[in-house]
Every structure is written in C-alpha cells, then in structure tokens.
Enzyme design. Sequence first.
Site, short mmCIF file in Angstrom:
data_model
loop_
_atom_site.label_atom_id
_atom_site.label_comp_id
_atom_site.label_asym_id
_atom_site.label_seq_id
_atom_site.Cartn_x
_atom_site.Cartn_y
_atom_site.Cartn_z
N ARG A 113 -37.11 -22.28 2.78
CA ARG A 113 -35.95 -23.07 3.15
C ARG A 113 -34.68 -22.23 3.01
O ARG A 113 -34.68 -21.20 2.34
CB ARG A 113 -35.85 -24.32 2.27
CG ARG A 113 -35.67 -24.02 0.78
CD ARG A 113 -35.75 -25.27 -0.07
NE ARG A 113 -37.12 -25.77 -0.16
CZ ARG A 113 -37.44 -26.84 -0.87
NH1 ARG A 113 -36.51 -27.51 -1.52
NH2 ARG A 113 -38.72 -27.23 -0.93
N ARG B 209 -33.26 -6.46 1.59
CA ARG B 209 -33.49 -7.80 1.04
C ARG B 209 -33.73 -7.67 -0.44
O ARG B 209 -34.52 -6.82 -0.88
CB ARG B 209 -34.69 -8.46 1.71
CG ARG B 209 -34.69 -9.98 1.56
CD ARG B 209 -35.92 -10.62 2.17
NE ARG B 209 -37.05 -10.53 1.27
CZ ARG B 209 -38.32 -10.39 1.66
NH1 ARG B 209 -38.61 -10.28 2.95
NH2 ARG B 209 -39.28 -10.34 0.78
N GLU C 223 -36.49 -4.95 -1.21
CA GLU C 223 -37.22 -4.70 0.04
C GLU C 223 -36.34 -3.93 1.02
O GLU C 223 -35.43 -4.49 1.63
CB GLU C 223 -37.66 -6.03 0.66
CG GLU C 223 -38.61 -6.83 -0.21
CD GLU C 223 -40.06 -6.43 0.00
OE1 GLU C 223 -40.30 -5.44 0.73
OE2 GLU C 223 -40.94 -7.10 -0.54
#
Length: 287
Positions: A213, A242, A260
Amino acid sequence: MALVTSRPQLETGLDRDLPELARSLGAAGAEVATVAWDDPRADWERFDLVVIRSAWDYSERLAEFVAWAGRVARLTVLANPASVVRWNTDKRYLEALETAGVPVVPTRYLAPGDPLEIPDDGAFVVKPASGAGARYAGRYEKGEYEAAVRHIERMHAEGLTAMVQPYMPRIDETGERALVYVGGRFLHAVRKGAVLAPGTAYDDAKMPHPDLRTWQPTPAELALAERALAAVPGTPELLYARVDLIDGAEGDGLLVMELELVEPNLFLGLHPGSLSAVTEEILVAAG
C-alpha cells in the site's frame, strides 16, 4: 537507451512497470529497447544509457552478473554504476552502513567453512548474503536449531554466505517501509507486510511484497533513508535507490533492513503519478 531486465521477466511480464516506463520514454522522444542482461546478441555499446531495471535473477548467477555490469560500464553509461552493483549485490554492505553510524538490523555472516553460530534466545532469520525476492530466506523460532543448520548447509553447498539476524517482531504489526529515490530526490514510499510468516520453509515460494500500500514517510524515516544513502562509498551518482526500513525491538527505533541500489522495484503501479518524474530523470542521465 536500454532498459535491462531478465529473460524470465520478458517471458512472464511480472515487471509491470517496465512496459509503462518504455512507453513513457518513447513518448518523450527516446529510442528505447528492453533487453535481457544476458542476451548474447545485445550490442551494449550502441546505447547512450543502460538502465538496470528488473534483472531479478542476478543472485542465481552473481559473478556473471557483476562481470556483465563491469563490461557494460566500459562501453557506455550504466545506471546505477558498476561499482555500486558490485558493492550492493553483497549484503555485507550492512557492515559498512553500521560502521558509518547507520542503524541496521544486527547481522552475523557465516561463510562456507565458518562455525555455525546460531542464536538460541528467540526467533531469527536465515537468508543468503546475495539474494533477491526472499530467495532462500527462512524464519525460525527458538529451538529450531537443526532445521536452521540444514538451511545454512544447503546454502554453503552452493557457495553462498548465510546471514543470521534476529527476527524483529514489530514488522508483523508495522510492516516494512520502502522509500524510493530518483535522481537523488525522494519520490514516494510504500508499506509492505511481513514476508516470512511462521512455518514458511526457506525453499517455499514467497510473495516478496505482500499487503502492498502507499505510505507517507515520517520525518524520522526520511532522515534515516538519507543517512543510509549518504554512506554509500564514493558518493556515486545514483539514478535510483530504495531504502527499506523497519521498526526495531522496543526502544531500538528505526533500522535499515536493506539498501536496494541494483534492481529495486519502484512500485510505479502504486504511484502512477511518479512515472513522469522517473522518465525525466532517466532522460537527464542519458544527456
């Protein structure tokens, strides 16, 4: 420019952001090709920019993938840079972040031949130091020593270094927050549920991003993400990044779970309004 994926992604279409990104770049005037990283026919030198996107099978052929990145970087511009690929594909980068003062999930690394030191004071996680998509990741409860040993021995037999981490129980309640950066600027964030449910075997198929979400990060989450990015060696220019954060045990505050920088899912399907910003930054990187 080339958007780099893997053959499984080309066959299955699991990377749903890839065609949208290619269309957006094409509409902006770029000539775009979607290419598997291990395609022997690829002429990487003809591209002005090669952007790694969903080479999600790299961990199964790590040495080959790192060598590929170095080779491409000698021919053209690779994003992110080959030095980042080499550093970030081995999760021992968490040690470097910790040394730089960034709070991370406590981690013990067990290379093939090392004594098998496994905690006996609570739940813990075993996973490979080079892995993607929760491959070979398993959660164990106190007393499941023998099962964990068999898991580690399986990885060692394949030449993999194992990571052993305490299981952070608050992830079952507050999930994992992934903050996405493009061109050095915060873009958007998502919240993911816990991947490792009790009883999930390390070789079971897993959903890497359950209960996904949108998320509005807190100032503390943004500050920690930026500290982690600032600790990347050599301060390279990152086209995309990320930072995955979780809550530590009570009183421990926020922790970096992973950084990441190679082939992170950017979750553009959940944030379609971000597509134009990603397109613009890729065009800037291509000159």
